[in-house]
Design an enzyme around this catalytic site. Structure first.
Site, mmCIF file in Angstrom:
data_model
loop_
_atom_site.group_PDB
_atom_site.id
_atom_site.type_symbol
_atom_site.label_atom_id
_atom_site.label_comp_id
_atom_site.label_asym_id
_atom_site.label_seq_id
_atom_site.Cartn_x
_atom_site.Cartn_y
_atom_site.Cartn_z
ATOM 1 N N GLN A 19 0.916 -1.523 -0.298
ATOM 2 C CA GLN A 19 -0.279 0.341 -0.056
ATOM 3 C C GLN A 19 0.401 1.410 0.174
ATOM 4 O OE1 GLN A 19 -3.261 -0.897 2.474
ATOM 5 N NE2 GLN A 19 -4.262 1.433 2.628
ATOM 6 N N SER A 34 4.245 -6.289 2.892
ATOM 7 C CA SER A 34 2.532 -5.907 3.807
ATOM 8 C C SER A 34 2.022 -7.560 2.245
ATOM 9 C CB SER A 34 1.992 -4.282 3.861
ATOM 10 O OG SER A 34 1.347 -5.173 4.371
ATOM 11 N N LEU A 35 0.968 -6.652 2.136
ATOM 12 C CA LEU A 35 -0.036 -7.342 1.645
ATOM 13 C C LEU A 35 0.480 -7.435 -0.069
ATOM 14 C CD1 LEU A 35 -1.144 -5.718 -2.046
ATOM 15 C CD2 LEU A 35 -1.830 -3.598 0.150
ATOM 16 N N ARG A 48 -9.041 -8.446 4.423
ATOM 17 C CA ARG A 48 -8.541 -8.144 4.964
ATOM 18 C C ARG A 48 -8.488 -6.428 4.948
ATOM 19 N NH1 ARG A 48 -2.776 -5.721 3.673
ATOM 20 N NH2 ARG A 48 -1.059 -7.397 5.089
ATOM 21 N N HIS A 70 0.420 -3.306 11.444
ATOM 22 C CA HIS A 70 1.567 -4.289 11.193
ATOM 23 C C HIS A 70 1.317 -4.170 13.254
ATOM 24 C CE1 HIS A 70 1.814 -6.422 8.127
ATOM 25 N NE2 HIS A 70 2.163 -4.738 7.335
ATOM 26 N N GLN A 115 1.419 -12.318 10.190
ATOM 27 C CA GLN A 115 1.848 -10.116 8.966
ATOM 28 C C GLN A 115 1.344 -9.670 9.577
ATOM 29 O OE1 GLN A 115 0.213 -9.294 6.308
ATOM 30 N NE2 GLN A 115 2.243 -9.684 4.778
#
Length: 313
Positions: A10, A94-95, A119, A203, A252
């Site tokens: 992102q 991440s994503l 998510r 996170h 994660q």
């Protein structure tokens, strides 16, 4: 020497991304159609036409970035490229791990889109608006940032969320604690401590409700061993085991994105070139700051697809 494909997270989104891929490659256009069908809406229209503030919403940006990454990969594959034959590892920020895993066949594109929509919504809903925050800390040693987080936390969440390399760390947690930690980091000598315009403390331990949602969501989709091992954000080790991958994707959500260590791992394990597959060049810039001996390339436009095909053979 090995090649690795990395997939952006992102912040790399931009209105219009992926449009020239869809125009130039029918296979790329089909990815956007698959995502639209999976979500039951025209996400592709939002990706290509905006508005930017709607595209930037977490629940939209996550599947949108995955769609662009997979469109770029399908464009490569339409010209005879084989991920299994040409790439040694995949990783995602991440994503971007979901994009990497869809690219490697762990889940289908449609399931990846649905998982990322879940998510995004779960991460947004995990913490009431205004209660969490994130800040970028530039030019301060990790130990000093961790000490500032510990001092500022004192009963509330405050932790390092992203270790992006190049002297850039991102902290996340309860708003007041993050603001105090940022102030302490400045006092400890940080070049900059910048509060980020984000909608939730990603996170961090405050995302635990979202981790629980993802555990259930991942249990409900078909999974296969990826054709290329993925280097996990959580462990910085490669794995092809579907059960372990699903577990790491749950962890994660609340764990640190260890991107600096990931790039270092690539360098230590024979990777000569990192390609960033999808929108933007954020990961390429980070990689150059972490290890200048690793070559970088981007595959996010039709021209870049052709350039990469020529280089990869």
């Amino acid at each position: 020497m090995a090649v690795a494909f990395t997939f952006p997270g992102q912040g790399s989104q931009a209105v219009g991304m992926g449009k020239d891929l869809a125009d130039a490659f029918p296979e790329a256009r089909r990815v956007f159609q698959e995502v639209d069908e999976a979500l039951g809406e025209k996400l592709s229209k939002l990706i290509w036409e905006g508005p930017e503030e709607t595209l930037t919403l977490t629940a939209n940006a996550q599947p949108a970035l995955m769609a662009v990454s997979l469109a770029a990969l399908r464009a490569l594959e339409s010209r005879g490229f084989s991920l299994k034959d040409k790439v040694s590892y995949v990783a995602g920020h991440s994503l971007g791990e979901y994009s990497a895993l869809a690219a490697a066949g762990f889940v289908s594109v449609a399931d990846a889109a649905r998982l990322l929509r879940i998510r995004g919504n779960a991460m947004q809903a995990a913490v009431p608006a205004g209660e969490g925050a994130m800040a970028a800390i530039i030019g301060l040693e990790q130990a000093d940032v961790e000490a500032a987080c510990a001092e500022a936390g004192q009963g509330s969440v405050c932790q390092i969320a992203n270790d992006n390399g190049g002297g850039q760390l991102v902290i996340s947690g309860a708003k007041a604690a993050v603001e105090l930690a940022a102030k302490l980091c400045t006092e400890k000598g940080a070049k900059r401590a910048l509060m980020l315009q984000v909608s939730a403390p990603f996170h961090s331990a405050m995302m635990m409700p979202a981790a629980d949602v993802m555990r259930d969501a991942l249990a409900g989709v078909a999974k296969a061993a990826p054709v290329v091992p993925i280097v996990s954000n959580v462990t910085v080790t490669p794995t092809s085991d579907p059960d372990e991958i699903a577990l790491r994707l749950v962890e994660q959500v609340v764990a640190r994105v260890r991107w600096r260590e990931t790039v270092e791992w690539f360098g230590q394990n024979g990777t000569a070139t990192l390609y960033e597959v999808g929108a933007g060049k954020v990961l390429s810039g980070l990689a150059r700051r972490i290890n200048r001996d690793i070559a970088t390339g981007a595959i996010g436009t039709a021209v870049e697809v052709e350039t990469a095909l020529a280089a990869l053979g």
